[in-house]
Design an enzyme around this catalytic site. Structure first.
Site, PDB file in Angstrom:
ATOM      1  N   HIS A 423     -22.155   6.854  -2.981  1.00 34.04           N
ATOM      2  CA  HIS A 423     -21.567   5.729  -2.498  1.00 34.04           C
ATOM      3  C   HIS A 423     -20.892   6.273  -0.986  1.00 34.04           C
ATOM      4  O   HIS A 423     -21.124   5.348   0.105  1.00 34.04           O
ATOM      5  CB  HIS A 423     -20.243   5.559  -3.361  1.00 34.04           C
ATOM      6  CG  HIS A 423     -19.344   4.582  -3.109  1.00 34.04           C
ATOM      7  ND1 HIS A 423     -19.170   3.438  -3.785  1.00 34.04           N
ATOM      8  CD2 HIS A 423     -18.323   4.625  -2.041  1.00 34.04           C
ATOM      9  CE1 HIS A 423     -18.014   2.788  -3.192  1.00 34.04           C
ATOM     10  NE2 HIS A 423     -17.607   3.494  -2.125  1.00 34.04           N
ATOM     11  N   GLU A 424     -20.503   7.353  -0.984  1.00 33.31           N
ATOM     12  CA  GLU A 424     -19.897   7.961   0.425  1.00 33.31           C
ATOM     13  C   GLU A 424     -21.119   8.308   1.327  1.00 33.31           C
ATOM     14  O   GLU A 424     -20.654   7.358   2.704  1.00 33.31           O
ATOM     15  CB  GLU A 424     -19.169   9.123   0.197  1.00 33.31           C
ATOM     16  CG  GLU A 424     -17.801   9.286  -0.860  1.00 33.31           C
ATOM     17  CD  GLU A 424     -17.186   8.207  -0.709  1.00 33.31           C
ATOM     18  OE1 GLU A 424     -16.827   7.774   0.540  1.00 33.31           O
ATOM     19  OE2 GLU A 424     -16.746   7.287  -1.708  1.00 33.31           O
TER      20      GLU A 424
END
Length: 1007
Positions: A423-424
């Site tokens: 995600h990051e």
């Protein structure tokens, strides 16, 4: 700088800034300045000018009038200053700055909003920052810092005011310089803070001119806060010594707590950072260190390279004494993971470091856009308000979401950690490189990052099949529960005030955003979808974009392959309206091979449509890409697609034989529920009972989720979902079991205090029994590694064991007690990591206080962050209310429990039937403390409110909730509105459906 009280003095200017003087008062020069400009020539006897008496008289009257007007204006200005100071004092201050160090607001006309631009939510568009030069000195001995920022700004529209954000900063000096042909300091009439909008205002004597550049210079000091936002501190213990670190968390609106800035996403600029601190610490920022200067006093100043254009909330820095491990991508990007020295030494950083290296290459290939920075640091901190924050080049993670100890970590922990990292890293493109224009479209970054959690994880582990399977239960089914509430909201929602900014960061933005992106990707096809993303990123890199920019790029990509679809027209109805449709497919008895397809807004509280007809009117229509197939006991047809855009439509389909069933929303790629006539439901249930594999795994999970939620909302009789899951003993795949367990736990929350609860729990155990005995319990592997685990087998086994232990399977309970007893007696933990949370919780629940104390001791002694989390949650499973109370009090009033875990403790105590009332009472008693500590942190308050109220299901509890909201003094409004609706739905379900639900269980042949 020191400023006097409400009657204060004016200001004079030096080359360095602003100092006190009496030469200016209330923004005006005193009368002696005017007098100096009047030249009185001496009269001569030879030649003199005779002045008419009337002229002399008129001249005198003019002077007296001017003096009188000036005096009145001064008095009014002083009175305004006093009122302003009193008003500001009456409001709670968000700064530690003393009143004596604040300048006051200038005297301006309150009726003229344009004359007071600091009162608006948005900054005035008159100035645009181009570059920040930020120099900070960090004092870890007393947790303070000082700074000086020089901001190069371009004047867009003429203005007399420099308005920028500053919160909790003590401004010492402020100056504005001309950067044009005539450089020099500009004269300032007043400077002051305005707490309601968290801005600092510098009022100038003369207007700044359009198309010219200026420099704003501000020096300031502030605290390194002991909380979770802005520039805050954290600590850890190493070899018995407590060590401190300081790190930033600026999203969404907290950069202003660390330095004066234009703290809105649209105001992108380049940043040059320098950090000065004791040489025993190291410092990090978004860019690599360009130069390091050692002072004689043992301090070091790190000068970091200039950043690309970026938004303030992605700026980051940290001061710590961590160590790191390093890797490099094929493209030369240096990836480092910084963490506590003992975690690095133990190898806890190795896994995240290696997948980050692979993910950077994956995203570069997928988006066809290179990663923009020379390095990417991952920082693992003990305390953080969120799982992680995607600061460009310096992503910050809470330790539990990035450090992995394979010997003690479960497969679930590995999967969650993987997805957080995926995600990051995605945010380095969607968010950092291309940033939403404003917070109303925050889903443009969060929805994409959440969608790519599953796509990126599939790249790392193709056999997990995350996007086609786990996405359904963990994203689609999860968010449809929320979005089916009448208190839901559109994914794109207007932001009218500061509190709205925090409100838009919720699971609607993240999970619904991801679900809509997935639906659109399936409609467009993978190659066209990727081409549209590439065009979007290339066009808007280092800038900002809105949803229409994305829709335009997708439409253009479709046109290139000969498809003329107006994506904006299709998607506006999904993004600008709340909720989603239920599509009902009914065989038409009067017309051969014809089905009726209708759509309506799905909502759990059907009465809401009656109470609020304007909210649920006919405008709630969607353009729906409905895929469907037909089948029978031996085969299923290929899928077809119908675009449904009307309330009701008739469609011809292929020849349907007797006994054939229809199946809509193939693999659940669409964001909607599907209902059928009862005959079709019967045919589908029979198919599952005879040969479930004819229907895909994704659709089996989708049918289970749809049928339970349609019954919950009153669209179907209560017996239909119970009949459907009677096929579960034949189910060999994890995903349908996971969908069923989620639905059963929802029912368990409603039923566990009813008199006939055992009817329900026995029914569940009968569905689980055969699979539980077939799969058995896992055995700890000799190498202790979870990396080689078979995803489907491990997760299915875990799901069935959890259901068995949760609903009271005796063998499951005995096995858990045996494993705990062996651990205590041998002091060697042989419990397989994948079921440790189940075993710990079951053991604490069934065994005595000594076991609780043993788990408490292990919680404090272990250094493995994944194990620490599991042990803490196990402590909430006790049946002893004294121990639960003790845990609640220790979590909030001591440093034994990390700040971000306090909320989880309260929620997990609430999930325990023996602790439900304790958690609910504790929440109400400690609300002021909890709200002040976590109120500004995204998600935390809403997570807590939902966690302690979702189990309430009686009229008296509903009234308690409403009374508490009435008396709590406001705050967290949307979360409380949602909580009331959920509890009302619980109460309504008991009133309408509990009797028929138990009636079927009593008569069921399965009973």
């Amino acid at each position: 700088m020191a400023v006097e009280d409400a009657c204060g003095k004016g200001l004079s200017f030096t080359a360095m800034g602003i100092e006190e003087t009496s030469s200016v008062r209330n923004g005006r020069g005193p009368s002696d300045q005017w007098a100096d400009s009047v030249v009185v020539r001496p009269r001569t006897t030879e030649r003199h000018i005779t002045v008419h008496k009337r002229l002399v008289l008129g001249f005198a009257v003019s002077i007296l009038t001017l003096i009188a007007v000036t005096a009145v204006a001064v008095l009014l200005g002083l009175r305004f200053d006093e009122c302003h100071e009193e008003g500001a004092a009456a409001r709670p201050s968000n700064t530690s700055t003393s009143r004596a160090n604040q300048s006051r607001e200038p005297h301006v006309n309150h009726r003229d909003e344009d004359a007071q631009p600091w009162r608006h939510l948005r900054l005035p568009a008159s100035l645009r920052p181009r570059h920040y030069d930020l120099r900070l000195s960090v004092y870890m001995d007393n947790f303070t810092f000082s700074g000086e920022v020089t901001i190069e700004v371009e004047c867009v529209n003429a203005t007399r005011f420099v308005v920028l954000h500053a919160d909790r900063l003590e401004v010492e000096r402020a100056a504005v310089y001309s950067d044009s042909k005539k450089p020099g300091v500009l004269r300032v009439s007043r400077h002051f803070r305005y707490p309601p909008t968290q801005v600092y205002v510098i009022a100038l004597h003369r207007e700044l001119k359009p198309l010219r550049t200026y420099k704003v210079n501000i020096t300031f000091v502030a605290q390194i806060e002991n909380e979770l936002l802005g520039f805050f501190r954290s600590s850890y213990v190493l070899n018995g010594e407590r060590r401190y670190l300081a790190v930033t968390q600026f999203s969404p609106t907290h950069a202003r707590k660390a330095f004066p800035c234009f703290d809105e996403p649209i105001y992108k600029a380049a940043f040059k950072i320098s950090l000065k601190h004791e040489s025993t610490y190291l410092s990090l920022s978004n860019m690599p260190v360009e130069m390091s200067v050692m002072d004689e006093d043992g301090w070091v100043t790190n000068h970091f390279s200039r950043t690309p254009r970026m938004s303030t909330y992605y700026l980051a820095w940290a001061v710590c004494n961590f160590t790191y491990k390093e890797a490099s991508t094929d493209g030369g990007v240096v990836v480092r993971l910084y963490a506590r020295p003992n975690a690095i030494q133990r190898g806890s950083a190795d896994y995240a470091l290696q997948i980050t290296k692979r993910l950077l290459q994956f995203y570069e290939d997928y988006f066809k856009v290179k990663y923009s920075l020379p390095k990417l640091d991952l920082l693992a901190v003990p305390k953080h308000p969120y799982a992680a924050m995607e600061n460009w080049g310096l992503s910050v993670f809470v330790e539990q979401k990035i450090l992995l100890d394979p010997e003690v970590s479960s497969f679930s922990y590995l999967m969650e950690l993987t997805m957080v990292v995926v995600h990051e890293i995605c945010h380095q493109w969607f968010g950092d490189l291309v940033t939403p224009v404003w917070w109303e479209d925050v889903w443009l970054k969060e929805g994409f990052a959440h969608f790519f959690e599953y796509v990126g994880t599939d790249f790392l582990f193709p056999k997990w099949n995350m996007e086609k399977q786990r996405f359904l239960t963990d994203v689609l089914h999860e968010v449809m529960l929320l979005d089916g509430l009448a208190s839901s909201h559109p994914i794109s929602q207007q932001v009218y005030q500061a509190t709205d900014i925090e409100r838009v960061f919720d699971w609607i933005a993240y999970k619904k955003g991801a679900a809509l992106i997935r639906m659109l990707a399936n409609v467009m096809g993978q190659p066209v979808f990727q081409r549209g993303l590439n065009d979007y990123l290339m066009t808007h890199m280092y800038g900002n974009a809105a949803r229409d920019d994305l829709w335009n790029k997708f439409s253009e990509a479709l046109k290139r392959v000969g498809k003329d679809i107006n994506i904006k027209e299709v998607m506006d109805c999904w993004t600008l309206k709340m909720g989603y449709p239920v599509v009902t497919i009914t065989k038409n008895e009067s017309l051969d091979n014809t089905v009726s397809i209708s759509q309506e807004h799905f909502v759990y509280d059907i009465d809401a449509k009656i109470r609020n007809p304007e909210l649920f009117n006919v405008s709630f229509q969607w353009q729906i890409p409905l895929t469907f197939a037909m089948g029978n006991s031996s085969h299923i047809s290929s899928e077809s697609v119908i675009w449904v855009s009307n309330r009701t439509e008739l469609h011809k389909i292929s020849l349907m034989d007797e006994g054939m069933w229809l199946l809509g929303n193939i693999n659940q790629t669409g964001y909607f529920r599907v209902n059928y006539d009862l005959e079709n439901w019967r045919l589908l249930i029979n198919q599952l009972m005879k040969n479930p594999t004819i229907i895909s795994v994704g659709n089996r999970a989708g049918l289970i989720d749809d049928v339970f939620n349609l019954a919950r909302a009153g669209y179907l009789p209560q017996n239909i979902p119970l009949e459907m899951i009677c096929y579960l003993p034949q189910e060999r795949e994890f995903l349908p079991w996971h969908a069923a367990s989620r639905a059963l736990y929802q029912l368990d929350k409603l039923l566990d205090r009813t008199e006939e609860y055992s009817l329900f729990s026995d029914y569940v155990l009968r569905q689980v029994a055969s699979m539980y005995h077939r799969l058995g319990w896992p055995v700890s592997s000799s190498n202790g590694s979870i990396m080689q685990a078979a995803y489907q087998t491990e997760e299915l086994q875990r799901e069935v064991i959890m259901l068995a232990c949760s609903f009271g399977n005796k063998h499951c309970h005995r096995q858990a007690v045996t494993l705990i007893s062996d651990w205590i007696s041998s002091n060697k933990n042989r419990i397989p990591p994948n079921v440790r949370d189940i075993v710990y919780c079951t053991g604490v629940s069934l065994m005595d206080e000594d076991v609780w104390e043993f788990i408490w001791m292990k919680f404090h002694s272990t250094s493995a962050v994944s194990e620490k989390k599991v042990l803490l949650e196990a402590l909430t499973c006790s049946d002893d209310t004294y121990l639960l109370n003790r845990l609640l009090n220790l979590s909030l009033t001591s440093d034994l429990v990390p700040d971000q875990d306090v909320i989880d403790v309260i929620i997990h105590v609430g999930r325990n039937p023996h602790g439900r009332h304790l958690a609910w009472r504790y929440f109400r008693e400690k609300w002021d403390i909890l709200n002040s500590r976590y109120g500004e942190a995204l998600f935390m308050n809403s997570k807590l409110i939902n966690g302690v109220t979702e189990f309430l299901n009686t009229e008296s509890e509903l009234n308690e909730l409403k009374d508490f909201i009435r008396n709590s003094g406001g705050g967290a409004g949307p979360a409380f509105a949602r909580a009331v609706e959920i509890v009302e739905a619980n109460v309504r379900w008991h009133r309408l459906y509990e009797q028929s639900f138990y009636q079927w269980l009593r008569k069921s042949p399965n009973s």
